[in-house]
Enzyme design. Structure first.
Site, short mmCIF file in Angstrom:
data_model
loop_
_atom_site.label_atom_id
_atom_site.label_comp_id
_atom_site.label_asym_id
_atom_site.label_seq_id
_atom_site.Cartn_x
_atom_site.Cartn_y
_atom_site.Cartn_z
N GLU A 177 59.79 -59.94 16.19
CA GLU A 177 59.00 -60.66 15.17
C GLU A 177 57.80 -59.86 14.68
O GLU A 177 56.74 -59.90 15.29
CB GLU A 177 58.53 -62.02 15.73
CG GLU A 177 57.72 -62.81 14.71
CD GLU A 177 57.30 -64.20 15.19
OE1 GLU A 177 57.57 -64.56 16.35
OE2 GLU A 177 56.67 -64.91 14.39
N LYS A 219 62.97 -61.66 13.31
CA LYS A 219 62.22 -62.83 12.83
C LYS A 219 61.10 -62.35 11.93
O LYS A 219 59.99 -62.07 12.40
CB LYS A 219 61.68 -63.63 14.02
CG LYS A 219 60.81 -64.82 13.64
CD LYS A 219 60.64 -65.79 14.79
CE LYS A 219 59.65 -66.87 14.44
NZ LYS A 219 59.65 -67.97 15.40
N GLY A 263 52.96 -70.76 7.79
CA GLY A 263 51.93 -71.49 7.05
C GLY A 263 52.43 -72.03 5.72
O GLY A 263 51.68 -72.68 4.99
P1 13P Z 1 55.64 -70.73 12.31
O1 13P Z 1 56.98 -71.12 11.74
O2 13P Z 1 54.70 -71.89 12.44
O3 13P Z 1 55.06 -69.55 11.63
O4 13P Z 1 55.89 -70.32 13.82
C1 13P Z 1 56.95 -69.52 14.11
C2 13P Z 1 56.60 -68.66 15.26
O5 13P Z 1 57.26 -68.67 16.27
C3 13P Z 1 55.43 -67.79 15.13
O6 13P Z 1 55.44 -66.85 16.14
#
Ligand code: 13P
Length: 337
Positions: A177, A219, A263
């Site tokens: 991510e 991600k 967000g």
């Molecule tokens: P959000 O969808 O709220 O951005 O969270 C996803 C997530 O796992 C952030 O690390």
């Protein structure tokens, strides 16, 4: 490394019609979100809240895996079944957040580096024993005056690749991510430029660290206008730019891409995912791994009250259904009613 098992887990995470629920907020983050709604944050209230999602009908139907926090992976459902087993019994893969947070990057004012590599091999072995089959590590790239720097992008990409290699060694699929934040006033052009540079470096580092691309899930953020940018790009433009960037920098060997919501409003996150899934010839599965966009309405409907658990579960189920439709390119805004 058991590459057959890793490939199978990764494909299950991005299975058609399904997506991932990110429920791995640290104590600090969940407490802040609870407090904004006047909800007490205790070990038991967090457990009740998370069980509300896991026990909902939509979870078994539309959710392939749940990302848990360390506290939750050690907790149990009300009937006494440990959460990892409880999820597994419902056909849902248990996942675990393993980074220890984004800290100030030395020498780089305003930029962050994600920590958590020390002792990670041992922690992954324990999480595997507890039932964890995939993991998450979030790197944060901030856009601002003169940032991000090359040093920040490289350090974060290197950390992601070292984490990913350790996960695969342990039989755990890494969610990789790299989040380019949407905070600020920057344009969609700037977001695309930074997302391009970030993904290019991430896949280069994954290659150097000998990570099996067939056994990871990416991600990323979507390519989008910053929250306070005066020109907000349309749904079509966000979808087109995001897929353009992914096509340029994400190898087709990656089985799936599960976006963060970052967000965006609930409905925007759904509409963007839907518009991308209407496009032809995508080489990867495109799905969701939303935290806020799946949880916000449910948290509000629940409000910390025992008698509102069913209302919270229903609010979550609705969003899960909407995102499942979007994940197949079959969402219509009229379905929100
Ligand atoms: P959000 O969808 O709220 O951005 O969270 C996803 C997530 O796992 C952030 O690390």
């Amino acid at each position: 490394m058991d590459s057959i098992a890793l490939r199978k887990i990764a494909r299950t995470m991005v299975a058609p019609g399904k997506g991932i629920l990110a429920a791995d907020e640290s104590h600090g983050t969940i407490t802040k979100r609870f407090q904004a709604l006047g909800i007490e944050s205790s070990e038991e209230s967090r457990r009740r809240y998370r069980e509300m999602f896991f026990s909902s009908s939509a979870c078994a139907e539309h959710i392939s895996g749940v990302i848990l926090y360390d506290e939750t992976i050690r907790q149990s459902a009300t009937d006494g079944t440990p959460f990892p087993q409880y999820l597994k019994d419902r056909g849902i893969l248990p996942g675990i957040k393993v980074d220890t947070g984004a800290k100030e990057l030395a020498g780089h004012p305003g930029e962050k580096i994600t920590e958590g590599l020390d002792g990670l091999r041992e922690r992954l072995a324990e999480y595997y024993e507890l039932g964890g089959r995939f993991a998450k590590w979030r790197a944060v790239i901030t856009i601002g005056d003169g940032i991000p720097s090359r040093g920040c992008i490289e350090a974060n990409a290197h950390g992601l690749a070292r984490y990913a290699a350790l996960c695969q060694e342990a039989g755990i699929v890494p969610i990789v991510e790299p989040e380019v934040l949407m905070d600020g006033r920057h344009t969609i052009d700037r977001c695309q430029e930074v997302t391009d540079a970030t993904l290019e470096e991430v896949f280069s580092q994954l290659h150097h660290q000998r990570v099996l691309l067939e056994g990871v899930v990416l991600k990323p953020n979507m390519v989008i206008s910053a929250t306070d940018c005066p020109q907000q790009a349309s749904v079509e433009e966000v979808a087109t730019r995001t897929v353009e960037t992914l096509r340029r920098f994400v190898p087709a060997a990656v089985p799936g891409i599960a976006f963060l919501s970052g967000g965006q409003s609930d409905r925007a996150a759904t509409a963007h995912l839907d518009a991308m899934n209407r496009m032809d010839d995508l080489p990867w599965q495109l799905t969701f791994s939303y935290g806020r966009a799946l949880q916000a309405a449910a948290m509000k409907a629940w409000g910390g009250k025992e008698e509102s658990l069913a209302a919270g579960a229903e609010a979550f189920s609705h969003r899960a259904r909407m995102n499942s439709s979007a994940r197949s390119g079959r969402y219509e805004s009229s379905m929100e009613k």
